[in-house]
Design a protein around this motif. Sequence first.
Motif, short mmCIF file in Angstrom:
data_model
loop_
_atom_site.label_atom_id
_atom_site.label_comp_id
_atom_site.label_asym_id
_atom_site.label_seq_id
_atom_site.Cartn_x
_atom_site.Cartn_y
_atom_site.Cartn_z
N SER A 56 -5.89 21.81 44.70
CA SER A 56 -7.12 21.04 44.92
C SER A 56 -8.13 21.32 43.82
CB SER A 56 -7.77 21.46 46.24
OG SER A 56 -6.88 21.26 47.30
N LYS A 70 -4.32 30.82 45.81
CA LYS A 70 -3.69 32.02 46.34
C LYS A 70 -2.38 32.25 45.59
CE LYS A 70 -1.87 33.82 50.68
NZ LYS A 70 -1.64 33.54 52.08
N MET A 72 0.95 33.28 45.67
CA MET A 72 1.85 33.55 46.80
C MET A 72 3.32 33.53 46.41
SD MET A 72 1.29 29.99 48.86
CE MET A 72 2.39 30.41 50.18
N GLY A 73 3.71 32.73 45.45
CA GLY A 73 5.12 32.59 45.10
C GLY A 73 5.30 32.61 43.59
N GLY A 75 5.42 30.31 41.17
CA GLY A 75 4.54 29.55 40.29
C GLY A 75 3.12 30.08 40.26
C1 FAD Z 1 -2.65 18.49 47.70
C2 FAD Z 1 -2.45 19.98 47.68
C3 FAD Z 1 -3.50 20.80 47.32
C4 FAD Z 1 -3.32 22.18 47.28
N1 FAD Z 1 -4.38 22.94 46.92
C5 FAD Z 1 -4.24 24.27 46.84
C6 FAD Z 1 -5.33 25.08 46.41
O1 FAD Z 1 -6.41 24.58 46.10
N2 FAD Z 1 -5.12 26.41 46.33
C7 FAD Z 1 -3.91 26.98 46.67
O2 FAD Z 1 -3.78 28.20 46.59
N3 FAD Z 1 -2.88 26.24 47.08
C8 FAD Z 1 -3.00 24.88 47.16
N4 FAD Z 1 -1.95 24.14 47.56
C9 FAD Z 1 -0.68 24.80 47.90
C10 FAD Z 1 0.03 25.18 46.61
O3 FAD Z 1 0.43 24.01 45.95
C11 FAD Z 1 1.25 26.05 46.91
O4 FAD Z 1 0.80 27.25 47.47
C12 FAD Z 1 1.98 26.34 45.64
O5 FAD Z 1 2.61 25.17 45.19
C13 FAD Z 1 3.01 27.41 45.86
O6 FAD Z 1 3.67 27.58 44.63
P1 FAD Z 1 4.44 28.93 44.30
O7 FAD Z 1 5.30 28.65 43.14
O8 FAD Z 1 3.48 30.05 44.20
O9 FAD Z 1 5.25 29.16 45.59
P2 FAD Z 1 6.80 28.92 45.82
O10 FAD Z 1 7.54 30.06 45.21
O11 FAD Z 1 7.16 27.53 45.45
O12 FAD Z 1 6.77 29.06 47.39
C14 FAD Z 1 6.22 30.24 48.03
C15 FAD Z 1 5.96 29.90 49.47
O13 FAD Z 1 4.94 28.86 49.54
C16 FAD Z 1 5.42 27.75 50.26
N5 FAD Z 1 4.89 26.54 49.61
C17 FAD Z 1 5.28 26.01 48.44
N6 FAD Z 1 4.58 24.89 48.17
C18 FAD Z 1 3.72 24.73 49.21
C19 FAD Z 1 2.75 23.76 49.53
N7 FAD Z 1 2.50 22.71 48.75
N8 FAD Z 1 2.04 23.92 50.66
C20 FAD Z 1 2.28 24.94 51.47
N9 FAD Z 1 3.20 25.90 51.23
C21 FAD Z 1 3.91 25.78 50.12
C22 FAD Z 1 6.92 27.82 50.16
O14 FAD Z 1 7.55 27.18 51.26
C23 FAD Z 1 7.17 29.34 50.18
O15 FAD Z 1 7.15 29.84 51.48
C24 FAD Z 1 -2.08 22.75 47.61
C25 FAD Z 1 -1.01 21.93 47.98
C26 FAD Z 1 -1.20 20.57 48.02
C27 FAD Z 1 -0.07 19.68 48.39
#
Ligand code: FAD
Length: 264
Positions: A56, A70, A72-73, A75
Amino acid sequence: MACITNCKIVAHQEVAPDHRRIVLDAPDIAADARPGQFCMIEVREGSSPFLRRPMSIERIFDDGISILYKAMGEGTRMMASIPTGAYINVQGPLGNIFPIESDTVRSILVAGGIGIAPLIGLAEAIIARGARAPEVILAARTECLLLCEKELSQMGCAVTLATDDGSAGFKGFAADALRLLDPDSKTLVYTCGPNVMMRAVYDVCAAADTRCYASLEAVMACGDGVCMGCVVETNAENEFAKMARVCREGPVFDARVIRWNAFD
Ligand SMILES: Cc1cc2nc3c(=O)[nH]c(=O)nc-3n(C[C@H](O)[C@H](O)[C@H](O)COP(=O)(O)OP(=O)(O)OC[C@H]3O[C@@H](n4cnc5c(N)ncnc54)[C@H](O)[C@@H]3O)c2cc1C
Ligand code: FES
């Protein structure tokens, strides 16, 4: 109109454990961005990770934007290691916007954890329209995960804290805190956070005849309406409107439209 551009990181700081804010020099994105929209971020050049990550837009400045995230994973941890001064490739702004109604008497923003990210720019925009500063519920598991309290208070928002463990503010969930604020049919609620929280917030709103807009998340591939990877189920009778793309029809939805029990 979305663009794809290399953006210089002008600031990148930890704001809470595993939570960071990144400020990007991105005048082209800022020029078109509105509260509620998001960007797709390439956290590293090349094919690993393969997909951009949706984030966002937190705040919109004259010459750039900020993102609150955050780690968390895979990426987001990679993103956390990128230093100030480096460049990242960003596609945006994408998605729809939070509707802001100038005659709204009272607005309440309900955020769960990192769900506060899109609501900060919304609070700023509501205040910039000359409307009463929104009330804000910041909810999280525990005190150190309550984000942006200071910024919101400085904007003039009345902030209610809610923690699951009672370490700060009200001990309980966001929806319980909302019920105590007694929203009515003239109140507009905006929410972002875990689906289970937003569903409970919507239930409080439905019972009080309060309109509610929810910013949804979905795992995204293209971020731009093509792959259909981000669809959510709606209550629409019409076959074509039954599934909505979070990246294109959303991420902001009138909460009445969402089929919340499809997330169970
Ligand atoms: C429209 C939109 C806006 C967002 N805005 C923010 C933001 O402002 N700040 C922020 O911290 N995050 C935001 N997110 C969530 C963020 O995109 C995911 O946390 C991020 O893609 C995870 O990537 P990763 O490679 O760290 O995790 P991965 O290694 O890909 O996954 C780690 C964990 O996160 C979960 N995960 C992966 N993608 C998402 C997702 N899109 N939503 C929920 N859980 C997910 C997976 O299932 C897994 O459990 C947003 C998501 C969307 C769709
Ligand atoms: S992410 Fe591809 S259609 Fe939404």
